[in-house]
Scaffold this motif. Structure first.
Motif, mmCIF file in Angstrom:
data_model
loop_
_atom_site.group_PDB
_atom_site.id
_atom_site.type_symbol
_atom_site.label_atom_id
_atom_site.label_comp_id
_atom_site.label_asym_id
_atom_site.label_seq_id
_atom_site.Cartn_x
_atom_site.Cartn_y
_atom_site.Cartn_z
ATOM 1 N N SER A 593 0.833 -1.209 0.000
ATOM 2 C CA SER A 593 0.000 0.000 0.000
ATOM 3 C C SER A 593 0.864 1.254 0.000
ATOM 4 N N ALA A 594 1.947 1.232 0.773
ATOM 5 C CA ALA A 594 2.855 2.384 0.800
ATOM 6 C C ALA A 594 3.537 2.573 -0.547
ATOM 7 N N ALA A 595 3.859 1.451 -1.212
ATOM 8 C CA ALA A 595 4.529 1.544 -2.511
ATOM 9 C C ALA A 595 3.651 2.230 -3.549
ATOM 10 N N MET A 596 2.351 2.080 -3.419
ATOM 11 C CA MET A 596 1.435 2.710 -4.379
ATOM 12 C C MET A 596 1.498 4.229 -4.321
ATOM 13 N N PHE A 597 2.015 4.777 -3.209
ATOM 14 C CA PHE A 597 2.126 6.231 -3.082
ATOM 15 C C PHE A 597 3.490 6.743 -3.540
ATOM 16 N N GLU A 598 4.367 5.841 -3.966
ATOM 17 C CA GLU A 598 5.689 6.265 -4.438
ATOM 18 C C GLU A 598 5.564 6.941 -5.799
ATOM 19 N N PRO A 599 6.532 7.816 -6.158
ATOM 20 C CA PRO A 599 6.491 8.465 -7.480
ATOM 21 C C PRO A 599 6.518 7.447 -8.621
ATOM 22 N N ASN A 600 7.280 6.367 -8.448
ATOM 23 C CA ASN A 600 7.350 5.294 -9.445
ATOM 24 C C ASN A 600 6.887 4.013 -8.771
ATOM 25 N N ALA A 608 8.419 -4.724 -2.899
ATOM 26 C CA ALA A 608 7.719 -5.000 -1.646
ATOM 27 C C ALA A 608 7.221 -6.435 -1.588
ATOM 28 N N VAL A 609 6.688 -6.943 -2.702
ATOM 29 C CA VAL A 609 6.157 -8.307 -2.705
ATOM 30 C C VAL A 609 7.279 -9.327 -2.699
ATOM 31 N N ARG A 610 8.306 -9.097 -3.512
ATOM 32 C CA ARG A 610 9.383 -10.082 -3.640
ATOM 33 C C ARG A 610 10.275 -10.134 -2.405
ATOM 34 N N ALA A 611 10.198 -9.082 -1.585
ATOM 35 C CA ALA A 611 10.992 -9.101 -0.352
ATOM 36 C C ALA A 611 10.366 -9.981 0.717
ATOM 37 N N CYS A 612 9.087 -10.343 0.518
ATOM 38 C CA CYS A 612 8.378 -11.155 1.511
ATOM 39 C C CYS A 612 8.416 -12.618 1.087
ATOM 40 N N PRO A 613 8.857 -13.516 1.962
ATOM 41 C CA PRO A 613 9.007 -14.924 1.568
ATOM 42 C C PRO A 613 7.687 -15.651 1.388
ATOM 43 N N GLN A 614 6.606 -15.143 1.954
ATOM 44 C CA GLN A 614 5.349 -15.864 1.899
ATOM 45 C C GLN A 614 4.435 -15.310 0.825
ATOM 46 N N LEU A 615 3.557 -16.171 0.330
ATOM 47 C CA LEU A 615 2.588 -15.785 -0.682
ATOM 48 C C LEU A 615 1.418 -15.095 0.010
ATOM 49 N N SER A 616 1.107 -13.862 -0.391
ATOM 50 C CA SER A 616 0.081 -13.090 0.298
ATOM 51 C C SER A 616 -1.299 -13.701 0.090
ATOM 52 N N ILE A 617 -2.112 -13.617 1.136
ATOM 53 C CA ILE A 617 -3.499 -14.082 1.021
ATOM 54 C C ILE A 617 -4.448 -12.939 0.696
ATOM 55 N N SER A 618 -3.931 -11.729 0.587
ATOM 56 C CA SER A 618 -4.768 -10.565 0.316
ATOM 57 C C SER A 618 -4.999 -10.422 -1.182
ATOM 58 N N VAL A 619 -6.253 -10.397 -1.607
ATOM 59 C CA VAL A 619 -6.576 -10.185 -3.010
ATOM 60 C C VAL A 619 -6.030 -8.840 -3.487
ATOM 61 N N ALA A 620 -6.108 -7.829 -2.632
ATOM 62 C CA ALA A 620 -5.606 -6.498 -3.018
ATOM 63 C C ALA A 620 -4.121 -6.556 -3.345
ATOM 64 N N VAL A 621 -3.346 -7.266 -2.517
ATOM 65 C CA VAL A 621 -1.905 -7.385 -2.774
ATOM 66 C C VAL A 621 -1.656 -8.156 -4.060
ATOM 67 N N GLN A 622 -2.373 -9.265 -4.266
ATOM 68 C CA GLN A 622 -2.143 -10.098 -5.445
ATOM 69 C C GLN A 622 -2.463 -9.344 -6.729
ATOM 70 N N LEU A 623 -3.594 -8.693 -6.769
ATOM 71 C CA LEU A 623 -3.967 -7.968 -7.990
ATOM 72 C C LEU A 623 -3.013 -6.816 -8.257
ATOM 73 N N THR A 624 -2.600 -6.133 -7.192
ATOM 74 C CA THR A 624 -1.637 -5.032 -7.363
ATOM 75 C C THR A 624 -0.324 -5.554 -7.921
ATOM 76 N N TYR A 625 0.125 -6.688 -7.417
ATOM 77 C CA TYR A 625 1.403 -7.256 -7.861
ATOM 78 C C TYR A 625 1.312 -7.751 -9.301
ATOM 79 N N LEU A 626 0.237 -8.460 -9.655
ATOM 80 C CA LEU A 626 0.087 -8.962 -11.023
ATOM 81 C C LEU A 626 0.035 -7.816 -12.025
ATOM 82 N N ASN A 627 -0.681 -6.768 -11.689
ATOM 83 C CA ASN A 627 -0.731 -5.607 -12.592
ATOM 84 C C ASN A 627 0.615 -4.905 -12.680
ATOM 85 N N ALA A 628 1.356 -4.875 -11.581
ATOM 86 C CA ALA A 628 2.688 -4.269 -11.614
ATOM 87 C C ALA A 628 3.617 -5.057 -12.524
ATOM 88 N N MET A 629 3.523 -6.402 -12.495
ATOM 89 C CA MET A 629 4.364 -7.214 -13.387
ATOM 90 C C MET A 629 4.000 -6.988 -14.843
#
Length: 811
Positions: A593-600, A608-629
């Protein structure tokens, strides 16, 4: 407001001495039941009463006068019990004393030779058998050689400074300098009264015979405020309010006045009720609106300046009690309802105000028909029966809070909390009248109420009240949306969570939701901190419900409304079982969520996602990450491979849950963009590196398609294009897409006659890749279709178009 016009205007008697002789040995109780009085035994009376002072820490008084036995000047120490009975516990003879003030171990006397300071520890009087000691700590001579008419001790400056008046000048001495005064100031006429402010260490008030009333700044040596009586009537006494820093009372030859030094044009109250000059005035130590005055008319007037005029006079004790003019009066500083009065001819008596008097003056702010117990709480607080009041406040407020009457509970709790009165020098609030301020000062418990006064609230009750107040305040802020107040209480909330289970699950949920609606990242920060604290105090089970609410919808939630622990899917329940796992998911949600407020934001989200070893259970995190990729793939073909690999693992993780369809939809929607990008990239690059990357990517897609059936259609579409029907033989064919890109790349390599590899090199590359592809095809086995399903493509079927294409270049 209750009627406070309860003046007891008794009939005068023919001879006051008759009353003194008959009542000196018998306590007197007013027929209205509002007060009672008790005389000092006649054998202990002095011939005349010069000064009277209450100790500021115990129920002792000092009285000066002349002994009836030998006529010598003396000072005697009186003990006053809870019924206002007086008895002498000590007496000593010294200089004539006109006024006294007792503070700590120092008893200051305005004497015929100046100011004398006695060291007189009050503790010695508690033991009748103990030897009594009274030593002269300091003697200050008046510079003019005259006597001192009045005296005051500066209790805020460690009782080191003393003020006294000689003629028309008041002097200030310090105890470590016994010689001349450190400061002096002269008025036009004789100074009759002086008192240090109990709220400001450098300020004192003084009144003179010419009608001037001033405040004086000791440090600046200047007059701060002055008032002159229009007819020159002398000021005989002046007293600061012990509770309100800017209130001052003065007794002049005509009447009593009350001043608010923030509103200095006119007195805020003019109290006329004496038939002759009021001589002395004293403030109540517990009620900001209550003061008494005694005068030459042998009457004691009790004033309530909160009552609307002309009802300020609530009680008048006449000369059936007092034999002659009242020369001194002072409230007990440890009992709220006790008063000591001295008369000019030596009569001394204690006065006890009965509870009925305070009950008549107590305010009631609850609406008509309110619960009777709430009114009782108000009366207990006003009477300063704080021990009983604390218990009653706790019981009533707790019940109201349980009933959901949060605002009402808060009103009751406030009665038990110290009320802050504006500090000295602070201007009055804009648009607020003196009457409004005074009503609040009188209704609540002032924060500067003297410690030890009356029956205090028990420490354990104070702690429980503070905890209840914190809980009620949080709920009130949540209900009213006062997020700024919630944030101001953040530290207090955390401290409460460390030491108790004060806040319920619903309160914590509401708190976090309210803050998140105002500041999403701040709300997540608060949730993480609350989670850590609850986990440390064995309340992790409760926090799971809060965490599920914050992470909802999760990849395991089958409906958008699933938020309660009762309906948590089994696989989600496993994820919510470990504290470290839940806090990790929340931390990842916070970072994304904080990354979404960054200039880039795109690289910030990926990191933010790749630094975390576990797979997020939050739909918001997953959709944000897939769209970022997907966004990152526009400039880096490797991100497409990452996307498919991640999507495959995610689909396996959530197989059978609603989120599967969301990922499939994203994969299907991106094939056009991916096809165009791959082709354009290969054509531009035309090199071994890009060709190798492309083929490795194709092999990865084949493996994904075989492992994740739900992705197979998307991958076929991506690699071989749209399926079209042949109208002649009714067969389906594929329009090459990625395969076309491979062919274009190999063809460009073969046609390159420049410095790069030519056809021979292209054939070698194709041969190497073909070998790898064929090996992959040989490793797999066809997957059998389930009944009713179309037979899925095998590995060989996936790779056969690639094999055919590569063979044309290798032959």
């Amino acid at each position: 407001m209750p009627n406070t016009n309860i003046v007891s205007d008794e009939e005068d008697v023919a001879h006051a001495a008759l009353w003194r002789s008959s009542l000196a040995r018998t306590p007197y109780r007013d027929q209205s039941g509002l007060y009672s009085s008790s005389y000092l035994p006649e054998e202990h009376m002095v011939a005349s009463c010069g000064g009277l002072a209450a100790h500021d820490g115990a129920n002792y008084l000092a009285q000066s006068g002349h002994s009836r036995e030998n006529g010598k000047p003396c000072i005697q120490i009186l003990a006053m019990d809870d019924s206002a009975n007086l008895q002498v516990v000590h007496r000593f003879f010294h200089k004539v004393s006109y006024a006294l003030e007792w503070s700590g171990d120092f008893l200051a006397s305005a004497s015929e030779t100046g100011v004398i300071v006695y060291r007189l520890p009050y503790e010695q009087f508690a033991d009748p058998a103990a030897a009594k000691q009274c030593k002269v700590a300091a003697q200050f001579s008046c510079p003019g050689g005259g006597s001192a008419r009045c005296v005051s001790v500066n209790s805020l400056l460690h009782r080191q400074f003393f003020a006294g008046a000689e003629g028309n000048t008041f002097h200030i001495w310090t105890i470590d300098r016994a010689g001349s005064p450190v400061n002096s100031y002269s008025l036009t006429r004789g100074v009759g009264a002086v008192q240090w402010s109990p709220h400001s260490r450098n300020e004192l008030a003084a009144g003179c015979d010419g009608g001037s009333l001033i405040t004086y700044d000791f440090r600046a040596t200047t007059i701060g405020w002055r008032w002159n009586h229009p007819r020159g009537a002398g000021v005989l006494d002046v007293k600061w309010s012990p509770l309100v820093p800017h209130l001052l009372a003065s007794a002049s030859e005509d009447m009593v006045r009350v001043w608010d030094l923030r509103r200095t044009a006119e007195p805020v109250r003019v109290l006329a009720g004496h038939q002759n000059s009021p001589m002395r005035v004293a403030w109540s130590q517990s009620a900001p609106e209550l003061l008494v005055s005694g005068g030459l008319d042998a009457r004691l007037c009790v004033w309530n300046i909160r009552a609307p005029p002309p009802h300020h006079l609530v009680l008048r004790v006449g000369d059936q009690v007092f034999a002659d003019a009242i020369s001194s009066v002072c409230f007990s500083e440890v009992r709220t309802n006790l008063l000591c009065v001295g008369c000019s001819e030596g009569l001394s008596l204690g006065v006890k105000f009965e509870p009925q008097l305070f009950e008549l003056m107590a305010q009631s702010r609850f609406e008509p028909g309110s619960i009777e117990r709430e009114s009782k709480v108000e009366a207990l607080v006003y009477k300063r029966e704080l021990g009983r009041a604390g218990e009653a406040i706790l019981a009533v407020a707790t019940q109201l809070f349980k009933e959901g009457k949060t605002a009402r509970a808060q009103s009751v709790i406030r009665l038990g909390m110290p009320y802050a009165i504006s500090a000295k020098g602070t201007p009055p609030p804009a648009g607020v009248s003196f009457d409004q301020e005074l009503a609040d000062w009188a209704y609540y418990m002032p924060e500067n109420l003297r410690e030890g006064l009356g029956d205090p609230i028990k420490p354990v009750t104070v702690k429980r009240l503070e905890m209840l107040a914190a809980q009620v305040n949080v709920v009130m802020c949540i209900e009213s949306g006062a997020v700024e107040k919630l944030l101001a209480m953040e530290t207090e909330i955390y401290e409460r969570l460390k030491t108790s289970s004060l806040f319920s699950l619903e309160t914590l949920k509401g708190l976090i939701r309210a803050v998140m609606a105002h500041n999403y990242l701040k709300g997540l920060d608060m949730a993480l901190q609350v989670g850590r604290l609850l986990t440390e105090h064995s309340r992790f089970g409760e926090f799971c419900c809060i965490a599920h609410t914050l992470l909802h919808p999760t990849v395991f939630d089958t409906t958008a409304t699933t938020e309660t622990a009762d309906t948590v899917p089994p696989r989600l329940a496993n994820e919510l079982r470990q504290a470290s796992s839940i806090l990790g998911h929340l931390s990842q949600l916070r970072e994304v969520s904080a990354a979404m407020f960054e200039p880039n934001p795109v690289p910030a989200v990926l990191q933010a996602v790749r630094a975390c070893p576990q797979l997020s259970i939050s739909v918001a995190v997953q959709l944000t990450y897939l769209n970022a990729m997907m966004s990152a793939a526009a400039s880096n073909v490797r991100e497409y491979e990452r996307f498919f690999v991640y999507a495959a693992s995610l689909l396996q993780y959530v197989e059978g849950f609603e989120f599967t369809s969301r990922v499939e939809a994203i994969v299907l929607l991106m094939h056009k963009t991916l096809r165009h990008h791959i082709r354009s990239t290969v054509k531009k690059s035309r090199g071994w590196e890009s060709l190798t990357q492309l083929c490795e990517f194709l092999l990865t897609l084949v493996d994904i398609g075989l492992q994740v059936p739900s992705l197979r259609d998307a991958l076929v579409l991506l690699m071989m294009g749209n399926k079209t029907s042949d109208t002649n033989n009714n067969k389906k064919s594929h329009t090459p897409t990625l395969l076309v890109a491979v062919g274009d790349s190999l063809g460009a390599l073969a046609a390159n006659t420049g410095s790069g590899p030519g056809k021979h090199e292209a054939a070698q590359i194709a041969t190497q890749i073909l070998s790898t592809v064929q090996q992959r095809a040989a490793e797999g086995e066809d997957k059998k279709a389930s009944p009713g399903e179309e037979s899925p493509m095998s590995r060989a079927e996936f790779l056969s178009p690639i094999t055919a294409l590569l063979k044309t270049f290798s032959e």
